[in-house]
Write a protein that holds these residues in place. Structure first.
Motif, PDB file in Angstrom:
ATOM      1  N   ILE A 150       0.673  -1.271   0.284  1.00  0.00           N
ATOM      2  CA  ILE A 150       0.172  -0.143  -0.043  1.00  0.00           C
ATOM      3  C   ILE A 150       0.695   1.539   0.205  1.00  0.00           C
ATOM      4  O   ILE A 150       0.689   1.709  -0.365  1.00  0.00           O
ATOM      5  CB  ILE A 150      -0.886   0.083   1.078  1.00  0.00           C
ATOM      6  CG1 ILE A 150      -1.685  -1.558   1.320  1.00  0.00           C
ATOM      7  CG2 ILE A 150      -1.725   0.894   1.020  1.00  0.00           C
ATOM      8  CD1 ILE A 150      -2.536  -1.235   2.915  1.00  0.00           C
ATOM      9  N   GLY A 151       1.483   1.220   0.731  1.00  0.00           N
ATOM     10  CA  GLY A 151       2.503   2.700   1.375  1.00  0.00           C
ATOM     11  C   GLY A 151       3.345   3.114   0.004  1.00  0.00           C
ATOM     12  O   GLY A 151       3.676   4.069  -0.776  1.00  0.00           O
ATOM     13  N   ASN A 166       2.971   2.367  -3.066  1.00  0.00           N
ATOM     14  CA  ASN A 166       2.279   2.753  -4.084  1.00  0.00           C
ATOM     15  C   ASN A 166       1.585   4.282  -3.504  1.00  0.00           C
ATOM     16  O   ASN A 166       1.506   4.905  -4.510  1.00  0.00           O
ATOM     17  CB  ASN A 166       1.489   2.386  -4.600  1.00  0.00           C
ATOM     18  CG  ASN A 166       1.613   0.525  -5.273  1.00  0.00           C
ATOM     19  OD1 ASN A 166       2.762   0.555  -6.203  1.00  0.00           O
ATOM     20  ND2 ASN A 166       1.968  -0.275  -5.395  1.00  0.00           N
ATOM     21  N   HIS A 167       1.860   4.975  -2.703  1.00  0.00           N
ATOM     22  CA  HIS A 167       0.472   6.292  -2.407  1.00  0.00           C
ATOM     23  C   HIS A 167       1.677   7.430  -3.292  1.00  0.00           C
ATOM     24  O   HIS A 167       2.520   7.552  -2.247  1.00  0.00           O
ATOM     25  CB  HIS A 167       0.468   6.145  -0.862  1.00  0.00           C
ATOM     26  CG  HIS A 167       0.083   7.650  -0.607  1.00  0.00           C
ATOM     27  ND1 HIS A 167      -0.524   7.735   0.582  1.00  0.00           N
ATOM     28  CD2 HIS A 167      -0.985   8.079  -1.759  1.00  0.00           C
ATOM     29  CE1 HIS A 167      -1.379   8.917   1.332  1.00  0.00           C
ATOM     30  NE2 HIS A 167      -1.476   8.742  -0.285  1.00  0.00           N
ATOM     31  N   LYS A 168       1.181   7.978  -3.438  1.00  0.00           N
ATOM     32  CA  LYS A 168       2.451   9.056  -4.735  1.00  0.00           C
ATOM     33  C   LYS A 168       1.396  10.572  -4.867  1.00  0.00           C
ATOM     34  O   LYS A 168       0.530   9.982  -4.643  1.00  0.00           O
ATOM     35  CB  LYS A 168       3.115   8.634  -6.226  1.00  0.00           C
ATOM     36  CG  LYS A 168       3.374   6.826  -5.830  1.00  0.00           C
ATOM     37  CD  LYS A 168       4.984   7.571  -5.605  1.00  0.00           C
ATOM     38  CE  LYS A 168       5.731   8.471  -6.398  1.00  0.00           C
ATOM     39  NZ  LYS A 168       7.202   8.130  -5.996  1.00  0.00           N
ATOM     40  N   THR A 196       6.724  10.207  -2.681  1.00  0.00           N
ATOM     41  CA  THR A 196       5.880   9.253  -2.237  1.00  0.00           C
ATOM     42  C   THR A 196       5.780   9.051  -0.296  1.00  0.00           C
ATOM     43  O   THR A 196       6.043   8.871   0.274  1.00  0.00           O
ATOM     44  CB  THR A 196       7.063   7.744  -2.038  1.00  0.00           C
ATOM     45  OG1 THR A 196       7.305   7.637  -3.188  1.00  0.00           O
ATOM     46  CG2 THR A 196       6.331   6.514  -1.400  1.00  0.00           C
ATOM     47  N   GLY A 246       4.887   7.469   2.353  1.00  0.00           N
ATOM     48  CA  GLY A 246       5.065   6.264   1.779  1.00  0.00           C
ATOM     49  C   GLY A 246       4.666   5.935   4.352  1.00  0.00           C
ATOM     50  O   GLY A 246       4.440   4.263   4.432  1.00  0.00           O
ATOM     51  N   ASP A 290      -0.370   5.564   6.990  1.00  0.00           N
ATOM     52  CA  ASP A 290      -1.285   5.638   6.847  1.00  0.00           C
ATOM     53  C   ASP A 290      -2.451   6.682   6.060  1.00  0.00           C
ATOM     54  O   ASP A 290      -3.093   7.412   6.838  1.00  0.00           O
ATOM     55  CB  ASP A 290      -2.119   4.120   6.221  1.00  0.00           C
ATOM     56  CG  ASP A 290      -3.817   3.578   6.498  1.00  0.00           C
ATOM     57  OD1 ASP A 290      -3.525   4.711   5.237  1.00  0.00           O
ATOM     58  OD2 ASP A 290      -3.828   2.354   6.680  1.00  0.00           O
ATOM     59  N   ALA A 291      -2.767   6.828   4.560  1.00  0.00           N
ATOM     60  CA  ALA A 291      -2.916   8.392   4.306  1.00  0.00           C
ATOM     61  C   ALA A 291      -4.930   8.400   4.913  1.00  0.00           C
ATOM     62  O   ALA A 291      -5.812   9.051   5.030  1.00  0.00           O
ATOM     63  CB  ALA A 291      -3.363   8.437   3.089  1.00  0.00           C
TER      64      ALA A 291
END
Length: 369
Positions: free
Chosen positions: A79-80, A82-84, A89, A91, A94-95
């Motif tokens: 998950i982290g 790929n969180h751009k 990033t 990451g 957790d957004a």
């Protein structure tokens, strides 16, 4: 050739109901009595260097089969990573809820007290290890099956911990903002770690749990060993967090040296045969108690021009940066509040007041290797 098993660990589901998974590469050792190892990287999405180190370690182990089993997770957080947000990033947290991805592992002193009521005090070390591991894995399984469910970070961390609990040695590979190499080590393992790993600084940890993977591994065993043996005995389980430089980037030359440091440690622990990596490239490693590792928060906000670098020894009142404030068209000197050694610096020049501007070491180390 080494015998290799590829494993898939399911750690969550997407909004489409598709499984989110973590891939593990397990090298089967040639000696069943040799220590078992678990190494992961990338639990924080922007921390990429550890993945490169693991890939270099995979190449090495394919040509040099290990004595003990070694499980490698090059990317621990699907998950982290790929969180751009634009080019960056995000990451670390957790957004969705702000959870730190590296703070939801399990440890509870009560587990040890309950366990000790169920086992005799004359078990062999092997039997004690096996009994305690079974108890830990059951606790982790019970938490993963909690009736009210778990947050994403908790499910990920507990799933990874359930694999790591079978290992005698656990390495969690991280990076920092703009930083030198440094290592978090339990006190009882600090000398070997300082002699082997490619690190400038080693931070010595007491038996106190703060939620991270390394602590979740060594704290239960440290507590058990002290209570079972009624003395300050060092347990046979070791776990470390290795900080491998800057986030959001890869450095191939440093990765080679960092991989060699890991191999040097694994050779010292008889997990792999003796390597040619006998001499660290780092000239010396200083050992510091963790309470001397402090955060220097930005006294004012603005655009920072650094006059120091990670690794620098700074004197009290020395100017370490200039802060440009466009609102009043002035440049303010930022001075060191005390003598300190810089470990990392905030990676952006745009700094609001109260930002964790730098991580620093205050005072003097108590040992050097």
């Amino acid at each position: 050739m080494a015998e290799i098993i590829n494993e898939t660990l399911l750690v969550g589901q997407s909004t489409e109901g598709k499984h989110l998974s973590v891939e593990a590469i397990k090298f089967i050792g040639t000696n069943s009595d040799a220590p078992k190892v678990y190494i992961q990287a990338g639990i924080h999405g922007a921390e990429l260097q550890g993945s490169l180190v693991i890939h270099k370690l995979i190449d090495y182990l394919q040509k040099n089969p290990p004595l003990g089993d070694i499980s490698l997770v090059p990317q621990a957080n699907p998950i982290g990573c790929n969180h751009k947000v634009g080019d960056f990033t995000q990451g670390r947290f957790d957004a969705m809820n702000g959870d730190n991805w590296n703070r939801y592992y399990h440890y509870d002193d009560r587990d040890i007290d309950i366990f000790l009521k169920t086992v005799p005090m004359n078990l062999s070390q092997c039997d004690l290890l096996n009994h305690f591991r079974r108890m830990l894995k059951k606790r982790l399984t019970d938490k993963l099956n909690a009736p009210l469910g778990l947050s994403r970070a908790a499910r990920l961390d507990l799933s990874l911990q359930r694999i790591a609990v079978d290992a005698d040695i656990v390495l969690d590979l991280h990076t920092d903002a703009h930083a030198i190499n440094y290592v978090f080590s339990p006190q009882y393992a600090q000398q070997t770690a300082a002699q082997c790993f490619e690190t400038d600084i080693l931070l010595s940890l007491p038996n106190q749990f703060a939620g991270a993977m390394d602590e979740a591994i060594f704290c239960p065993w440290w507590t058990l060993w002290q209570k079972y043996h009624q003395q300050e005995a060092a347990p046979p389980i070791e776990a470390f967090t290795l900080e491998l430089g800057n986030h959001e980037s890869l450095n191939d030359q440093q990765a080679k040296q960092q991989m060699q440091g890991i191999c040097r440690y694994l050779a010292a622990k008889k997990v792999i045969a003796t390597t040619d990596f006998t001499t660290p490239t780092v000239s010396s490693t200083t050992i510091w108690p963790i309470n001397q590792f402090q955060v220097f928060y930005a006294p004012v906000g603005g655009l920072y021009q650094w006059l120091c670098s990670p690794g620098d020894a700074i004197k009290e009142s020395q100017i370490i940066a200039h802060c440009l404030q466009s609102s009043n068209k002035r440049s303010l000197p930022i001075v060191a509040p005390t003598d300190m050694t810089v470990v990392n610096l905030f990676s952006s020049a745009a700094v609001p007041q109260g930002t964790a501007l730098a991580k620093v070491l205050i005072g003097k180390p108590y040992a050097s290797q």
